[in-house]
Design a protein around this motif. Structure first.
Motif, PDB file in Angstrom:
ATOM      1  N   PHE A  33      69.982   8.691 -54.790  1.00  0.00           N
ATOM      2  CA  PHE A  33      70.593   9.865 -54.596  1.00  0.00           C
ATOM      3  C   PHE A  33      69.455  10.660 -53.880  1.00  0.00           C
ATOM      4  CE2 PHE A  33      72.999   8.508 -58.163  1.00  0.00           C
ATOM      5  CZ  PHE A  33      74.233   8.569 -57.753  1.00  0.00           C
ATOM      6  N   GLU A  34      68.479  10.409 -53.943  1.00  0.00           N
ATOM      7  CA  GLU A  34      67.099  10.985 -53.327  1.00  0.00           C
ATOM      8  C   GLU A  34      67.610  11.249 -51.805  1.00  0.00           C
ATOM      9  OE1 GLU A  34      64.774  13.641 -52.552  1.00  0.00           O
ATOM     10  OE2 GLU A  34      64.681  12.976 -54.561  1.00  0.00           O
ATOM     11  N   THR A  35      67.457  12.186 -51.080  1.00  0.00           N
ATOM     12  CA  THR A  35      67.540  12.528 -49.893  1.00  0.00           C
ATOM     13  C   THR A  35      66.448  12.767 -49.006  1.00  0.00           C
ATOM     14  OG1 THR A  35      68.189  14.871 -49.954  1.00  0.00           O
ATOM     15  CG2 THR A  35      69.742  13.330 -49.698  1.00  0.00           C
ATOM     16  N   ALA A  36      65.027  12.968 -49.707  1.00  0.00           N
ATOM     17  CA  ALA A  36      63.824  13.424 -48.974  1.00  0.00           C
ATOM     18  C   ALA A  36      63.119  12.272 -48.314  1.00  0.00           C
ATOM     19  CB  ALA A  36      62.642  13.888 -50.030  1.00  0.00           C
ATOM     20  N   THR A  37      63.425  10.863 -48.716  1.00  0.00           N
ATOM     21  CA  THR A  37      62.992   9.748 -47.842  1.00  0.00           C
ATOM     22  C   THR A  37      64.044   8.723 -47.639  1.00  0.00           C
ATOM     23  OG1 THR A  37      62.786   8.629 -49.988  1.00  0.00           O
ATOM     24  CG2 THR A  37      60.792   9.806 -49.206  1.00  0.00           C
ATOM     25  N   ARG A  38      63.978   7.924 -46.579  1.00  0.00           N
ATOM     26  CA  ARG A  38      64.850   6.879 -46.072  1.00  0.00           C
ATOM     27  C   ARG A  38      65.563   6.331 -47.285  1.00  0.00           C
ATOM     28  NH1 ARG A  38      63.964   2.809 -41.299  1.00  0.00           N
ATOM     29  NH2 ARG A  38      66.586   2.260 -40.803  1.00  0.00           N
ATOM     30  N   HIS A  63      60.146   1.027 -43.747  1.00  0.00           N
ATOM     31  CA  HIS A  63      61.433   1.208 -43.952  1.00  0.00           C
ATOM     32  C   HIS A  63      61.839   1.868 -45.344  1.00  0.00           C
ATOM     33  CE1 HIS A  63      62.199  -1.799 -40.503  1.00  0.00           C
ATOM     34  NE2 HIS A  63      63.225  -1.038 -40.436  1.00  0.00           N
ATOM     35  N   GLY A  64      60.747   1.311 -46.289  1.00  0.00           N
ATOM     36  CA  GLY A  64      61.084   2.029 -47.590  1.00  0.00           C
ATOM     37  C   GLY A  64      61.064   3.428 -47.917  1.00  0.00           C
ATOM     38  N   THR A  65      60.190   3.955 -46.762  1.00  0.00           N
ATOM     39  CA  THR A  65      60.004   5.541 -46.907  1.00  0.00           C
ATOM     40  C   THR A  65      60.710   6.139 -45.702  1.00  0.00           C
ATOM     41  OG1 THR A  65      57.795   5.517 -45.621  1.00  0.00           O
ATOM     42  CG2 THR A  65      58.010   5.373 -48.260  1.00  0.00           C
ATOM     43  N   GLY A  66      60.586   5.762 -44.403  1.00  0.00           N
ATOM     44  CA  GLY A  66      61.101   6.030 -43.264  1.00  0.00           C
ATOM     45  C   GLY A  66      60.561   7.269 -42.474  1.00  0.00           C
ATOM     46  N   LYS A  67      59.130   7.529 -43.213  1.00  0.00           N
ATOM     47  CA  LYS A  67      58.427   8.586 -42.695  1.00  0.00           C
ATOM     48  C   LYS A  67      57.034   7.956 -42.672  1.00  0.00           C
ATOM     49  CE  LYS A  67      61.046  12.534 -44.541  1.00  0.00           C
ATOM     50  NZ  LYS A  67      61.177  13.558 -45.168  1.00  0.00           N
ATOM     51  N   TRP A  68      56.418   8.102 -41.363  1.00  0.00           N
ATOM     52  CA  TRP A  68      55.261   7.739 -41.250  1.00  0.00           C
ATOM     53  C   TRP A  68      53.943   8.152 -41.913  1.00  0.00           C
ATOM     54  CZ3 TRP A  68      50.586  10.055 -39.736  1.00  0.00           C
ATOM     55  CH2 TRP A  68      50.880  11.688 -39.581  1.00  0.00           C
ATOM     56  N   GLU A  69      54.161   9.429 -42.407  1.00  0.00           N
ATOM     57  CA  GLU A  69      53.169  10.029 -43.106  1.00  0.00           C
ATOM     58  C   GLU A  69      53.056   9.399 -44.890  1.00  0.00           C
ATOM     59  OE1 GLU A  69      55.580  11.598 -41.696  1.00  0.00           O
ATOM     60  OE2 GLU A  69      56.326  13.535 -42.898  1.00  0.00           O
ATOM     61  N   LEU A  70      54.247   8.856 -45.087  1.00  0.00           N
ATOM     62  CA  LEU A  70      54.211   8.151 -46.228  1.00  0.00           C
ATOM     63  C   LEU A  70      53.914   6.842 -46.327  1.00  0.00           C
ATOM     64  CD1 LEU A  70      57.553   9.818 -47.613  1.00  0.00           C
ATOM     65  CD2 LEU A  70      55.325  10.783 -48.165  1.00  0.00           C
ATOM     66  N   ALA A 102      60.109   7.548 -36.206  1.00  0.00           N
ATOM     67  CA  ALA A 102      59.879   8.242 -37.281  1.00  0.00           C
ATOM     68  C   ALA A 102      58.950   7.508 -38.416  1.00  0.00           C
ATOM     69  CB  ALA A 102      60.986   8.852 -37.996  1.00  0.00           C
ATOM     70  N   GLN A 103      58.964   6.214 -38.383  1.00  0.00           N
ATOM     71  CA  GLN A 103      58.425   5.624 -39.502  1.00  0.00           C
ATOM     72  C   GLN A 103      57.129   4.648 -39.070  1.00  0.00           C
ATOM     73  OE1 GLN A 103      61.869   3.579 -40.563  1.00  0.00           O
ATOM     74  NE2 GLN A 103      61.155   1.647 -39.860  1.00  0.00           N
ATOM     75  N   SER A 104      56.911   5.029 -37.819  1.00  0.00           N
ATOM     76  CA  SER A 104      55.923   4.273 -37.139  1.00  0.00           C
ATOM     77  C   SER A 104      54.318   4.873 -37.085  1.00  0.00           C
ATOM     78  CB  SER A 104      56.153   3.748 -35.714  1.00  0.00           C
ATOM     79  OG  SER A 104      57.448   3.036 -35.661  1.00  0.00           O
ATOM     80  N   LEU A 105      53.523   4.125 -37.335  1.00  0.00           N
ATOM     81  CA  LEU A 105      52.357   4.528 -37.376  1.00  0.00           C
ATOM     82  C   LEU A 105      51.560   4.360 -35.982  1.00  0.00           C
ATOM     83  CD1 LEU A 105      50.408   3.184 -40.733  1.00  0.00           C
ATOM     84  CD2 LEU A 105      51.540   5.410 -40.163  1.00  0.00           C
ATOM     85  N   LYS A 106      50.622   5.227 -35.697  1.00  0.00           N
ATOM     86  CA  LYS A 106      49.924   5.346 -34.340  1.00  0.00           C
ATOM     87  C   LYS A 106      48.951   4.139 -34.866  1.00  0.00           C
ATOM     88  CE  LYS A 106      51.220   9.593 -32.349  1.00  0.00           C
ATOM     89  NZ  LYS A 106      50.850  10.850 -31.901  1.00  0.00           N
TER      90      LYS A 106
END
Length: 128
Positions: A33-38, A63-70, A102-106
């Motif tokens: 139910f969490e919406t803060a992450t993918r 993919h587990g987070t959907g956010k590069w900073e995580l 959005a989930q890719s690291l530089k």
């Protein structure tokens, strides 16, 4: 994404029983139910799978987070939990990526993640 650990293992067993011995399990998050992450990265699945099977277990914090900073902190946790490998999305220009930017690291963030993850692996008696 909605399967239980037992269902994941049974799917792997089905593949193995038909002759394909090249099976790797991958934790890449579960839908909650969490919406803060993918997805919600199920880190406890890693040691559970390691205890229940001989198969390698890799983690996909991209993919587990959907956010590069995580990605880096979750990757460190996955290694500490016993993951045999990591799947990390890297892109030179994530803002222009055709998918998953959005989930890719530089590359420079990826290099730092490798160094930091190696330290965590060493702290728990593992190598990277």
């Amino acid at each position: 994404m909605m399967s239980t650990i037992e269902e994941l293992l049974m799917a792997a067993e089905y593949i193995l029983s038909h002759g394909n011995q090249r099976v790797i399990l991958c934790e890449r998050g579960i839908r909650t139910f969490e919406t803060a992450t993918r997805n919600t990265f199920d880190i406890n699945a890693i040691p559970v799978l390691k205890a229940l099977t001989h198969l390698p277990v890799v983690a996909d914090p991209s993919h587990g987070t959907g956010k590069w900073e995580l990605v880096a902190p979750v990757a460190r946790g996955a290694v500490a939990a016993g993951a045999d490998g990591l799947l990390i999305e890297v892109h030179c220009n994530p803002e222009q990526a055709l998918s998953d930017g959005a989930q890719s690291l530089k590359p420079e963030n990826f290099a730092k993640m490798v160094i930091d993850t190696r330290r965590v692996a060493e702290a728990v008696g593992r190598t990277l």
